[in-house]
Design a protein around this motif. Structure first.
Motif, mmCIF file in Angstrom:
data_model
loop_
_atom_site.group_PDB
_atom_site.id
_atom_site.type_symbol
_atom_site.label_atom_id
_atom_site.label_comp_id
_atom_site.label_asym_id
_atom_site.label_seq_id
_atom_site.Cartn_x
_atom_site.Cartn_y
_atom_site.Cartn_z
ATOM 1 N N MET A 1 0.891 -1.226 0.002
ATOM 2 C CA MET A 1 0.012 0.128 -0.105
ATOM 3 C C MET A 1 0.957 1.283 -0.073
ATOM 4 O O MET A 1 0.387 2.411 -0.362
ATOM 5 C CB MET A 1 -0.998 0.081 1.209
ATOM 6 N N ASP A 2 1.791 1.222 0.402
ATOM 7 C CA ASP A 2 2.879 2.380 0.528
ATOM 8 C C ASP A 2 3.148 2.892 -0.998
ATOM 9 O O ASP A 2 3.211 4.276 -0.884
ATOM 10 C CB ASP A 2 4.443 1.901 1.092
ATOM 11 N N ILE A 3 3.255 2.159 -1.877
ATOM 12 C CA ILE A 3 3.366 2.799 -3.332
ATOM 13 C C ILE A 3 1.886 3.404 -3.672
ATOM 14 O O ILE A 3 2.230 4.657 -4.396
ATOM 15 C CB ILE A 3 3.591 1.779 -4.387
ATOM 16 N N VAL A 4 0.761 2.955 -3.257
ATOM 17 C CA VAL A 4 -0.457 3.515 -3.810
ATOM 18 C C VAL A 4 -0.629 5.212 -2.945
ATOM 19 O O VAL A 4 -1.025 5.994 -3.711
ATOM 20 C CB VAL A 4 -1.477 2.660 -3.184
ATOM 21 N N VAL A 5 0.085 5.098 -1.695
ATOM 22 C CA VAL A 5 0.011 6.320 -0.955
ATOM 23 C C VAL A 5 1.023 7.293 -1.729
ATOM 24 O O VAL A 5 0.597 8.435 -1.815
ATOM 25 C CB VAL A 5 0.179 6.231 0.421
ATOM 26 N N LEU A 6 1.974 6.721 -2.162
ATOM 27 C CA LEU A 6 2.974 7.624 -2.833
ATOM 28 C C LEU A 6 2.620 8.129 -3.986
ATOM 29 O O LEU A 6 2.575 9.154 -4.610
ATOM 30 C CB LEU A 6 4.187 6.816 -3.128
ATOM 31 N N ILE A 7 1.957 7.225 -4.881
ATOM 32 C CA ILE A 7 1.237 7.645 -6.284
ATOM 33 C C ILE A 7 0.118 8.767 -5.823
ATOM 34 O O ILE A 7 0.126 9.725 -6.447
ATOM 35 C CB ILE A 7 0.549 6.360 -6.946
ATOM 36 N N GLY A 8 -0.659 8.483 -4.954
ATOM 37 C CA GLY A 8 -1.541 9.599 -4.670
ATOM 38 C C GLY A 8 -0.996 10.862 -4.047
ATOM 39 O O GLY A 8 -1.513 11.970 -4.544
ATOM 40 N N ARG A 9 -0.004 10.762 -3.364
ATOM 41 C CA ARG A 9 0.478 12.077 -3.017
ATOM 42 C C ARG A 9 1.369 12.865 -4.353
ATOM 43 O O ARG A 9 1.090 13.877 -4.395
ATOM 44 C CB ARG A 9 1.738 11.821 -2.059
ATOM 45 N N ILE A 10 1.853 11.909 -5.160
ATOM 46 C CA ILE A 10 2.471 12.464 -6.332
ATOM 47 C C ILE A 10 1.438 13.390 -7.124
ATOM 48 O O ILE A 10 1.409 14.517 -7.645
ATOM 49 C CB ILE A 10 2.892 11.581 -7.159
ATOM 50 N N VAL A 11 0.126 12.837 -7.380
ATOM 51 C CA VAL A 11 -0.954 13.232 -8.221
ATOM 52 C C VAL A 11 -1.529 14.489 -7.445
ATOM 53 O O VAL A 11 -1.877 15.415 -8.004
ATOM 54 C CB VAL A 11 -1.876 11.996 -8.594
ATOM 55 N N PHE A 12 -1.808 14.247 -6.104
ATOM 56 C CA PHE A 12 -2.364 15.374 -5.510
ATOM 57 C C PHE A 12 -1.508 16.497 -5.636
ATOM 58 O O PHE A 12 -1.982 17.898 -5.825
ATOM 59 C CB PHE A 12 -2.267 14.903 -3.903
ATOM 60 N N VAL A 13 -0.182 16.409 -5.460
ATOM 61 C CA VAL A 13 0.603 17.811 -5.326
ATOM 62 C C VAL A 13 0.804 18.357 -6.709
ATOM 63 O O VAL A 13 1.221 19.390 -6.876
ATOM 64 C CB VAL A 13 1.876 17.476 -4.687
ATOM 65 N N ALA A 14 0.660 17.569 -7.897
ATOM 66 C CA ALA A 14 0.905 18.062 -9.263
ATOM 67 C C ALA A 14 0.431 19.587 -9.446
ATOM 68 O O ALA A 14 0.777 20.517 -9.903
ATOM 69 C CB ALA A 14 0.321 17.468 -10.270
ATOM 70 N N GLY B 1 4.606 23.264 1.101
ATOM 71 C CA GLY B 1 3.759 22.343 1.296
ATOM 72 C C GLY B 1 3.758 21.261 0.457
ATOM 73 O O GLY B 1 3.556 19.874 0.756
ATOM 74 N N ALA B 2 3.628 21.547 -0.890
ATOM 75 C CA ALA B 2 3.564 20.284 -2.052
ATOM 76 C C ALA B 2 4.616 19.332 -2.006
ATOM 77 O O ALA B 2 4.864 18.177 -1.918
ATOM 78 C CB ALA B 2 3.442 20.793 -3.518
ATOM 79 N N ALA B 3 5.913 20.003 -1.813
ATOM 80 C CA ALA B 3 7.490 19.402 -1.644
ATOM 81 C C ALA B 3 7.376 18.588 -0.403
ATOM 82 O O ALA B 3 7.618 17.312 -0.502
ATOM 83 C CB ALA B 3 8.425 20.361 -1.638
ATOM 84 N N SER B 4 6.809 19.066 0.546
ATOM 85 C CA SER B 4 6.647 18.373 2.021
ATOM 86 C C SER B 4 5.845 16.973 1.898
ATOM 87 O O SER B 4 6.359 16.067 1.892
ATOM 88 C CB SER B 4 6.153 19.222 2.888
ATOM 89 N N VAL B 5 4.796 17.442 1.236
ATOM 90 C CA VAL B 5 3.940 16.110 1.016
ATOM 91 C C VAL B 5 4.576 14.922 -0.007
ATOM 92 O O VAL B 5 4.446 13.786 0.579
ATOM 93 C CB VAL B 5 2.415 16.535 0.541
ATOM 94 N N VAL B 6 4.829 15.496 -0.947
ATOM 95 C CA VAL B 6 5.257 14.428 -2.013
ATOM 96 C C VAL B 6 6.691 13.812 -1.634
ATOM 97 O O VAL B 6 6.708 12.536 -1.814
ATOM 98 C CB VAL B 6 5.437 14.938 -3.363
ATOM 99 N N LEU B 7 7.496 14.446 -0.901
ATOM 100 C CA LEU B 7 8.777 13.779 -0.763
ATOM 101 C C LEU B 7 8.701 13.175 0.716
ATOM 102 O O LEU B 7 9.641 12.393 1.289
ATOM 103 C CB LEU B 7 9.950 14.955 -0.626
#
Length: 139
Positions: free
Chosen positions: A1-14, A56-62
């Motif tokens: 599930m970690d990768i799903v959350v990471l993909i969600g974070r990437i899409v969210f911060v775009a 904020g976006a960098a913090s979330v995605v990284l």
């Protein structure tokens, strides 16, 4: 599930990274638009909001204190909804509808950011694929 959350974070911060870039590279034009909406100190507000979004976006995605990053996005979104999209002031139906859509979009994104804050605060380092643990870790 970690990768799903990471993909969600990437899409969210775009959206936020793209908007931050615009705020920081087209400051004059965006300040003019903000001025027309009655935003106080638009020449300062536009670059500051760009920095707020970028951090904020960098913090979330990284995953560097991603809970704090989510709160920074909330701190951008709620005032933006209220100041930039006051649909209740519009008399033209099409303009009113357009502003309402943007207002609701900003509030929805603020809600999603609050949920991310909660996810990171509750799950702590268990979310995985982050660089640091959340700042407000409940563990």
């Amino acid at each position: 599930m970690d990768i799903v959350v990471l993909i969600g974070r990437i899409v969210f911060v775009a959206l936020f990274l793209n908007s931050a870039l615009g705020h920081l590279t087209q400051t004059h034009a965006m300040a003019g638009y903000a001025r027309s909406k009655g935003v106080p100190f638009p020449e300062a507000s536009v670059p500051l909001s760009g920095i707020l979004m970028a951090l904020g976006a960098a913090s979330v995605v990284l995953g560097v204190w991603p809970d704090l990053g989510a709160l920074l996005l909330v701190a951008f979104l709620v005032p933006t909804a209220l100041l930039m999209h006051p649909f209740w002031k519009e008399t033209d139906p099409a303009t009113r509808q357009n502003e309402m859509v943007h207002f609701m979009k900003d509030l929805s994104l603020a809600g999603a950011s609050f949920m991310l804050f909660g996810l990171f605060a509750i799950a702590g380092g268990e979310v995985g694929l982050t660089i640091t643990a959340p700042l407000f870790d409940q563990h």
